[in-house]
Scaffold this active site. Structure first.
Site, PDB file in Angstrom:
ATOM      1  N   GLY A  99     -23.434  14.417  -3.332  1.00  0.00           N
ATOM      2  CA  GLY A  99     -24.117  14.582  -2.040  1.00  0.00           C
ATOM      3  C   GLY A  99     -24.198  13.282  -1.253  1.00  0.00           C
ATOM      4  O   GLY A  99     -23.896  13.252  -0.045  1.00  0.00           O
TER       5      GLY A  99
ATOM      6  N   THR B  66     -20.000  22.240  -8.254  1.00  0.00           N
ATOM      7  CA  THR B  66     -18.977  22.980  -8.998  1.00  0.00           C
ATOM      8  C   THR B  66     -19.640  24.181  -9.666  1.00  0.00           C
ATOM      9  O   THR B  66     -20.595  24.003 -10.427  1.00  0.00           O
ATOM     10  CB  THR B  66     -18.350  22.069 -10.067  1.00  0.00           C
ATOM     11  OG1 THR B  66     -17.804  20.934  -9.410  1.00  0.00           O
ATOM     12  CG2 THR B  66     -17.274  22.788 -10.847  1.00  0.00           C
TER      13      THR B  66
ATOM     14  N   CYS C   2     -18.263  15.678 -15.429  1.00  0.00           N
ATOM     15  CA  CYS C   2     -17.562  16.898 -14.992  1.00  0.00           C
ATOM     16  C   CYS C   2     -16.658  17.547 -16.032  1.00  0.00           C
ATOM     17  O   CYS C   2     -16.769  18.744 -16.269  1.00  0.00           O
ATOM     18  CB  CYS C   2     -16.750  16.597 -13.745  1.00  0.00           C
ATOM     19  SG  CYS C   2     -17.788  16.206 -12.333  1.00  0.00           S
TER      20      CYS C   2
HETATM   21  P1  NAD Z   1     -26.434  14.435  -9.597  1.00  0.00           P
HETATM   22  O1  NAD Z   1     -27.242  14.807 -10.769  1.00  0.00           O
HETATM   23  O2  NAD Z   1     -26.006  13.017  -9.392  1.00  0.00           O
HETATM   24  O3  NAD Z   1     -27.200  14.874  -8.262  1.00  0.00           O
HETATM   25  C1  NAD Z   1     -27.828  16.108  -8.090  1.00  0.00           C
HETATM   26  C2  NAD Z   1     -29.136  15.897  -7.315  1.00  0.00           C
HETATM   27  O4  NAD Z   1     -29.682  17.170  -6.948  1.00  0.00           O
HETATM   28  C3  NAD Z   1     -30.222  15.177  -8.110  1.00  0.00           C
HETATM   29  O5  NAD Z   1     -30.594  13.982  -7.431  1.00  0.00           O
HETATM   30  C4  NAD Z   1     -31.385  16.199  -8.164  1.00  0.00           C
HETATM   31  O6  NAD Z   1     -32.660  15.594  -8.056  1.00  0.00           O
HETATM   32  C5  NAD Z   1     -31.097  17.062  -6.949  1.00  0.00           C
HETATM   33  N1  NAD Z   1     -31.700  18.395  -7.002  1.00  0.00           N
HETATM   34  C6  NAD Z   1     -31.643  19.304  -8.013  1.00  0.00           C
HETATM   35  N2  NAD Z   1     -32.290  20.436  -7.650  1.00  0.00           N
HETATM   36  C7  NAD Z   1     -32.761  20.238  -6.411  1.00  0.00           C
HETATM   37  C8  NAD Z   1     -33.510  21.052  -5.496  1.00  0.00           C
HETATM   38  N3  NAD Z   1     -33.871  22.309  -5.812  1.00  0.00           N
HETATM   39  N4  NAD Z   1     -33.848  20.526  -4.300  1.00  0.00           N
HETATM   40  C9  NAD Z   1     -33.476  19.264  -3.969  1.00  0.00           C
HETATM   41  N5  NAD Z   1     -32.767  18.446  -4.787  1.00  0.00           N
HETATM   42  C10 NAD Z   1     -32.411  18.941  -5.991  1.00  0.00           C
HETATM   43  O7  NAD Z   1     -25.142  15.380  -9.636  1.00  0.00           O
HETATM   44  P2  NAD Z   1     -23.695  15.092  -9.011  1.00  0.00           P
HETATM   45  O8  NAD Z   1     -22.903  14.253  -9.931  1.00  0.00           O
HETATM   46  O9  NAD Z   1     -23.847  14.696  -7.588  1.00  0.00           O
HETATM   47  O10 NAD Z   1     -23.085  16.553  -9.084  1.00  0.00           O
HETATM   48  C11 NAD Z   1     -23.508  17.588  -8.212  1.00  0.00           C
HETATM   49  C12 NAD Z   1     -22.516  18.733  -8.295  1.00  0.00           C
HETATM   50  O11 NAD Z   1     -21.228  18.303  -7.859  1.00  0.00           O
HETATM   51  C13 NAD Z   1     -22.299  19.292  -9.699  1.00  0.00           C
HETATM   52  O12 NAD Z   1     -22.110  20.686  -9.609  1.00  0.00           O
HETATM   53  C14 NAD Z   1     -21.023  18.617 -10.152  1.00  0.00           C
HETATM   54  O13 NAD Z   1     -20.322  19.391 -11.093  1.00  0.00           O
HETATM   55  C15 NAD Z   1     -20.246  18.536  -8.866  1.00  0.00           C
HETATM   56  N6  NAD Z   1     -19.244  17.458  -8.810  1.00  0.00           N
HETATM   57  C16 NAD Z   1     -19.537  16.217  -9.279  1.00  0.00           C
HETATM   58  C17 NAD Z   1     -18.597  15.191  -9.184  1.00  0.00           C
HETATM   59  C18 NAD Z   1     -18.893  13.804  -9.707  1.00  0.00           C
HETATM   60  O14 NAD Z   1     -17.968  13.003  -9.758  1.00  0.00           O
HETATM   61  N7  NAD Z   1     -20.105  13.474 -10.082  1.00  0.00           N
HETATM   62  C19 NAD Z   1     -17.376  15.432  -8.561  1.00  0.00           C
HETATM   63  C20 NAD Z   1     -17.115  16.706  -8.072  1.00  0.00           C
HETATM   64  C21 NAD Z   1     -18.067  17.710  -8.196  1.00  0.00           C
HETATM   65  C1  UDX Z   2     -13.157  13.927 -12.297  1.00  0.00           C
HETATM   66  C2  UDX Z   2     -11.979  14.399 -11.436  1.00  0.00           C
HETATM   67  O1  UDX Z   2     -10.941  13.407 -11.481  1.00  0.00           O
HETATM   68  C3  UDX Z   2     -12.424  14.636 -10.015  1.00  0.00           C
HETATM   69  O2  UDX Z   2     -11.355  15.172  -9.244  1.00  0.00           O
HETATM   70  C4  UDX Z   2     -13.587  15.623 -10.025  1.00  0.00           C
HETATM   71  O3  UDX Z   2     -14.045  15.834  -8.710  1.00  0.00           O
HETATM   72  C5  UDX Z   2     -14.715  15.119 -10.901  1.00  0.00           C
HETATM   73  O4  UDX Z   2     -14.221  14.860 -12.224  1.00  0.00           O
HETATM   74  P1  UDX Z   2     -14.411  11.616 -12.632  1.00  0.00           P
HETATM   75  O5  UDX Z   2     -14.923  12.255 -13.869  1.00  0.00           O
HETATM   76  O6  UDX Z   2     -15.375  11.001 -11.696  1.00  0.00           O
HETATM   77  O7  UDX Z   2     -13.567  12.674 -11.777  1.00  0.00           O
HETATM   78  O8  UDX Z   2     -13.367  10.464 -13.025  1.00  0.00           O
HETATM   79  P2  UDX Z   2     -11.863  10.502 -13.594  1.00  0.00           P
HETATM   80  O9  UDX Z   2     -11.108   9.427 -12.926  1.00  0.00           O
HETATM   81  O10 UDX Z   2     -11.285  11.844 -13.527  1.00  0.00           O
HETATM   82  O11 UDX Z   2     -12.060  10.080 -15.108  1.00  0.00           O
HETATM   83  C6  UDX Z   2     -12.688  10.925 -16.048  1.00  0.00           C
HETATM   84  C7  UDX Z   2     -12.572  10.329 -17.432  1.00  0.00           C
HETATM   85  O12 UDX Z   2     -11.213  10.384 -17.889  1.00  0.00           O
HETATM   86  C8  UDX Z   2     -12.971   8.861 -17.508  1.00  0.00           C
HETATM   87  O13 UDX Z   2     -13.689   8.626 -18.700  1.00  0.00           O
HETATM   88  C9  UDX Z   2     -11.645   8.137 -17.526  1.00  0.00           C
HETATM   89  O14 UDX Z   2     -11.724   6.889 -18.133  1.00  0.00           O
HETATM   90  C10 UDX Z   2     -10.797   9.100 -18.333  1.00  0.00           C
HETATM   91  N1  UDX Z   2      -9.356   8.966 -18.100  1.00  0.00           N
HETATM   92  C11 UDX Z   2      -8.848   9.188 -16.861  1.00  0.00           C
HETATM   93  C12 UDX Z   2      -8.507   8.650 -19.158  1.00  0.00           C
HETATM   94  O15 UDX Z   2      -8.956   8.466 -20.286  1.00  0.00           O
HETATM   95  N2  UDX Z   2      -7.167   8.563 -18.924  1.00  0.00           N
HETATM   96  C13 UDX Z   2      -6.620   8.781 -17.700  1.00  0.00           C
HETATM   97  O16 UDX Z   2      -5.386   8.680 -17.575  1.00  0.00           O
HETATM   98  C14 UDX Z   2      -7.485   9.101 -16.627  1.00  0.00           C
END
Ligand code: NAD
Ligand code: UDX
Length: 463
Positions: A15, A133, A277
């Site tokens: 976010g 997700t 993730c």
């Molecule tokens: P996060 O835990 O960092 O953030 C989620 C936030 O939502 C928290 O700060 C929490 O306090 C807040 N929250 C929860 N319930 C709430 C409510 N009812 N009202 C207001 N706030 C609320 O999570 P994230 O890593 O940002 O992931 C969020 C989503 O995006 C997940 O579904 C994850 O799978 C997806 N996603 C994450 C990544 C990544 O790299 N982290 C990438 C792609 C997709």
């Molecule tokens: C992943 C996806 O890449 C992204 O598209 C999705 O939105 C969220 O999940 P993230 O988990 O943030 O992203 O990082 P990523 O670069 O995918 O790495 C994930 C893990 O795999 C890390 O621990 C990284 O070190 C490991 N990795 C990645 C490997 O061990 N080998 C590789 O070649 C690539």
């Protein structure tokens, strides 16, 4: 519809950066990011941009530019919902820790809470966007909650999964491979899709904006993560075979990656993938497949996780075995705790599991990570509930300086591929360690010939 107000529920790793980039690229749109976590919101509002809660290269500058102009962080969830024309839901969807589907299914309680809150507050028509997700067909449940409010408000639900990777979030958001938007095939659904396309078109070329039906969009996100993680487990499986046969996994990866059908990316053997993730989303996929009775499909994908767990475990067992079958009271230095470089996120980091195994063997773990605090390290270990918090605190030594962390150590384990690790004065580190001095390179970032010429016993994953 001309969009002037957007809100995003959830100010986390997705976010925060996503909305910062939308605000930067769309100065005509007011973007409010809201969260229940007051501490997190206060950090997003901290005047010192070094203190924003998420470390991502380039993010501080973008927040600095847009914050207070058209980007706002707040705990006033209801007010933001009321005002917005588009509401992104970007809350966490962790693996369930209780009840049916425990340890596999995604926990949708935060999503449902958001839907109920939107249903309660909304007084005019809104587009609700799934940014989190989600399992395929979640939009159906959200729609059912929203449509049963009886207040006549019309909602359109779109799926717009986020593909950013941590550590490169800003460049991924500024220059995405694609933007995926799924919506209803009805005229109203298509209109909602177009409204969101127009927001992204402020900076993303339209040929990179892909529109589909809602279910394809939801399932594409889980599929993308499953395929990416599968590549890592595939190369990690080969890394073990390389170690037995004298092949070098880096050479194998290069050789296969030059095949244009395979491609060179995501073939880096490692101590195992971490992050919030991959594991969560594959477990969710496995659960969904099982719930439709597709056991072969479920087993196929579950193997990606089984291989990853094996890779982490064999890294720690190899350390114990190499250090003469005992690490009791030995100091082992961890370079890195984050799950990858350029992030302060430690969720599911391989370092946590390797440390847990070694602490079970009575080792002392000295950790240095440029972005992770001692508090976070201990919280990660305590979460496993393997032992008392006090015992974790005694087993973990933390340092602000890598040279201090390495002094007197029997071995160094590289757990994260931070660039700075390669630049260290490795002779100085060698001189301060117990001999023989071991290096276990879980990221394949150091140069074997250099390390061996200094005198280290050097072992890397896959060679
Ligand atoms: P996060 O835990 O960092 O953030 C989620 C936030 O939502 C928290 O700060 C929490 O306090 C807040 N929250 C929860 N319930 C709430 C409510 N009812 N009202 C207001 N706030 C609320 O999570 P994230 O890593 O940002 O992931 C969020 C989503 O995006 C997940 O579904 C994850 O799978 C997806 N996603 C994450 C990544 C990544 O790299 N982290 C990438 C792609 C997709
Ligand atoms: C992943 C996806 O890449 C992204 O598209 C999705 O939105 C969220 O999940 P993230 O988990 O943030 O992203 O990082 P990523 O670069 O995918 O790495 C994930 C893990 O795999 C890390 O621990 C990284 O070190 C490991 N990795 C990645 C490997 O061990 N080998 C590789 O070649 C690539």
């Amino acid at each position: 519809m001309k969009i002037t107000k957007i809100c995003c529920i959830g100010a986390g790793y997705v976010g925060g950066p996503t909305m910062a980039v939308i605000a930067q690229k769309c100065p005509h749109i007011q973007v409010k990011v809201v969260d229940l976590n007051a501490e997190r919101i206060a950090a997003w509002n901290d005047e010192d941009l070094n203190n924003i809660p998420i470390y991502e290269p380039g993010l501080d500058a973008i927040v600095g530019e847009a914050r207070g102009r058209n980007l706002f962080f707040s705990t006033e969830v209801e007010k933001a919902i009321d005002e917005a024309q588009i509401i992104f839901i970007s809350v966490n969807t962790p693996t369930k820790t209780y009840g049916k589907g425990k340890g596999m299914a995604a926990d949708l309680k935060y999503i449902e809470l958001c839907a109920r809150q939107i249903a309660k507050i909304a007084k005019d028509d809104k587009i609700v966007v799934e940014k989190s997700t989600l399992p395929v067909r979640t939009a159906e449940a959200i729609k059912s909650i929203l449509d049963n409010t009886g207040n006549g408000v019309q909602f359109q639900i779109l799926s717009n999964p986020e593909f950013l990777a941590e550590g490169t979030a800003v460049s991924d958001l500024l220059n995405p491979d694609r933007i995926l938007i799924g919506g209803d095939t009805t005229a109203e659904g298509q209109e909602a899709i177009q409204t969101l396309v127009d927001v992204y078109a402020n900076w993303v070329p339209t040929d990179k904006i892909l529109t589909t039906n809602v279910w394809s969009s939801e399932l594409s996100k889980l599929t993308a993560n499953a395929f990416l993680a599968q590549r890592i487990s595939s190369i990690n499986a080969m890394s073990e075979l390389c170690e037995k046969t004298g092949a070098d996994v880096n050479e194998v990866a290069k050789a296969i990656g030059m095949d244009s059908r395979i491609g060179p990316k995501f073939l880096k053997a490692s101590v195992g993938f971490g992050g919030s993730c991959f594991q969560k989303d594959i477990l969710n996929l496995v659960y969904i497949a099982k719930s439709y009775g597709l056991n072969e499909v479920a087993d196929y994908w579950e193997q990606v996780i089984i291989m990853n767990d094996h890779q982490k475990r064999r890294f720690s067992s190899n350390i114990v075995q190499t250090l003469y079958n005992t690490v009791s009271d030995k100091k082992i230095t961890f370079l890195g705790w984050a799950f990858k470089k350029d992030t302060n996120d430690t969720r599911e980091s391989a370092a946590i599991y390797v440390a847990d195994d070694l602490i079970n063997e009575n080792a002392k773990i000295a950790v240095y990570d440029p972005k992770v605090s001692r508090k976070k390290i201990l919280a990660d270990l305590d979460y496993l509930e393997s032992r008392k918090a006090e015992d974790n605190a005694n087993a973990i030594l933390s340092f602000e300086d890598p040279y201090e962390a390495s002094k007197g150590a029997h071995a160094i384990a590289v757990l994260t591929e931070w660039d700075e690790f390669v630049q260290y004065d490795w002779q100085r580190i060698y001189d301060s360690m117990q001999k023989p001095a071991f290096v276990f390179d879980g990221r394949n970032i150091l140069n074997r010939a250099e390390m061996e010429s200094i005198g280290f016993v050097y072992q890397a994953i896959g060679s």
